[in-house]
Design a protein around this motif. Structure first.
Motif, PDB file in Angstrom:
ATOM      1  N   VAL A   1       0.882  -1.158   0.123  1.00 12.65           N
ATOM      2  CA  VAL A   1      -0.023  -0.115   0.133  1.00 12.65           C
ATOM      3  C   VAL A   1       0.841   1.167   0.023  1.00 12.65           C
ATOM      4  O   VAL A   1       1.715   1.293   0.827  1.00 12.65           O
ATOM      5  N   ARG A   2       0.784   2.149  -1.078  1.00  8.31           N
ATOM      6  CA  ARG A   2       1.756   3.384  -1.117  1.00  8.31           C
ATOM      7  C   ARG A   2       1.017   4.474  -0.732  1.00  8.31           C
ATOM      8  O   ARG A   2      -0.148   4.688  -0.635  1.00  8.31           O
TER       9      ARG A   2
ATOM     10  N   GLN B   1      -2.158  -6.824  10.613  1.00 13.15           N
ATOM     11  CA  GLN B   1      -1.948  -7.492   9.079  1.00 13.15           C
ATOM     12  C   GLN B   1      -0.633  -6.814   8.521  1.00 13.15           C
ATOM     13  O   GLN B   1      -0.292  -7.221   7.492  1.00 13.15           O
ATOM     14  N   VAL B   2      -0.025  -5.850   9.360  1.00 10.30           N
ATOM     15  CA  VAL B   2       1.114  -5.148   8.633  1.00 10.30           C
ATOM     16  C   VAL B   2       2.496  -5.891   8.976  1.00 10.30           C
ATOM     17  O   VAL B   2       2.702  -6.039   9.964  1.00 10.30           O
ATOM     18  N   ALA B   3       3.117  -6.349   7.830  1.00  5.45           N
ATOM     19  CA  ALA B   3       4.405  -6.935   8.089  1.00  5.45           C
ATOM     20  C   ALA B   3       5.319  -5.961   8.285  1.00  5.45           C
ATOM     21  O   ALA B   3       6.399  -6.238   9.016  1.00  5.45           O
TER      22      ALA B   3
ATOM     23  N   THR C   1       3.637  -2.886   3.786  1.00  4.56           N
ATOM     24  CA  THR C   1       3.414  -4.318   3.220  1.00  4.56           C
ATOM     25  C   THR C   1       2.316  -4.898   4.314  1.00  4.56           C
ATOM     26  O   THR C   1       2.650  -4.827   5.617  1.00  4.56           O
ATOM     27  N   VAL C   2       1.421  -5.295   3.731  1.00  2.00           N
ATOM     28  CA  VAL C   2       0.093  -5.793   4.363  1.00  2.00           C
ATOM     29  C   VAL C   2      -0.286  -7.001   4.066  1.00  2.00           C
ATOM     30  O   VAL C   2      -0.170  -7.643   2.686  1.00  2.00           O
ATOM     31  N   ASN C   3      -0.835  -7.801   4.960  1.00  2.00           N
ATOM     32  CA  ASN C   3      -1.558  -9.316   4.365  1.00  2.00           C
ATOM     33  C   ASN C   3      -2.940  -8.984   4.495  1.00  2.00           C
ATOM     34  O   ASN C   3      -3.708  -8.363   5.295  1.00  2.00           O
TER      35      ASN C   3
ATOM     36  N   GLU D   1      -8.013  -3.173  -5.820  1.00  2.00           N
ATOM     37  CA  GLU D   1      -8.771  -2.734  -4.636  1.00  2.00           C
ATOM     38  C   GLU D   1      -8.005  -2.087  -3.523  1.00  2.00           C
ATOM     39  O   GLU D   1      -8.717  -1.558  -2.551  1.00  2.00           O
ATOM     40  N   ILE D   2      -6.715  -1.955  -3.585  1.00  2.00           N
ATOM     41  CA  ILE D   2      -5.955  -1.114  -2.829  1.00  2.00           C
ATOM     42  C   ILE D   2      -5.994   0.459  -3.063  1.00  2.00           C
ATOM     43  O   ILE D   2      -5.965   0.779  -4.312  1.00  2.00           O
TER      44      ILE D   2
END
Length: 120
Positions: free
Chosen positions: A5-6, A40-42, A93-95, A102-103
């Motif tokens: 996600v930017r 969710q966030v790596a 970076t997310v799961n 859709e992002i």
């Protein structure tokens, strides 16, 4: 599935409070518009242009509830001639189950010119 996600924004000055506020604003919108929870966030990578060194923008993420253990790193963008000044860029970076289309990538202030198709 892992997705990036930017987000990006700019500041008017190399000022600690302004850097933190701008970072909080763009990351807050990234979280809201993509329904992201800290679990969710790596990782989050934040870069700034060389003219922003008054604060580590990663500190702004600590203002979000539950984000204490999310790995965050700051770095400096390469110094490209005529690049957009005073710019903060985020790669989260997310799961997620979302497809890439859709992002919701978030571009605010003068950073809108970087990716006009995602501008707010």
């Amino acid at each position: 599935m892992v997705r990036g996600v930017r987000g990006a924004t700019t500041t008017e000055a190399n000022d600690e409070n302004e850097i933190l506020a701008a970072t909080e604003e763009v990351v807050g919108q990234m979280i809201k518009e993509n329904n992201i929870s800290p679990e969710q966030v790596a990782q989050v990578l934040i870069t700034v242009t060389p003219d922003l060194n008054a604060a580590f923008p990663a500190r702004a993420l600590r203002s979000f509830d539950g984000w204490t253990f999310v790995p965050v790193m700051c770095a400096t963008e390469i110094d490209v001639p005529n690049a957009l000044p005073k710019c903060i860029r985020i790669m989260m970076t997310v799961n997620t189950d979302k497809q890439q289309k859709e992002i919701n990538h978030i571009y605010l202030k003068n950073a809108k010119q970087l990716r006009p198709e995602f501008a707010r």
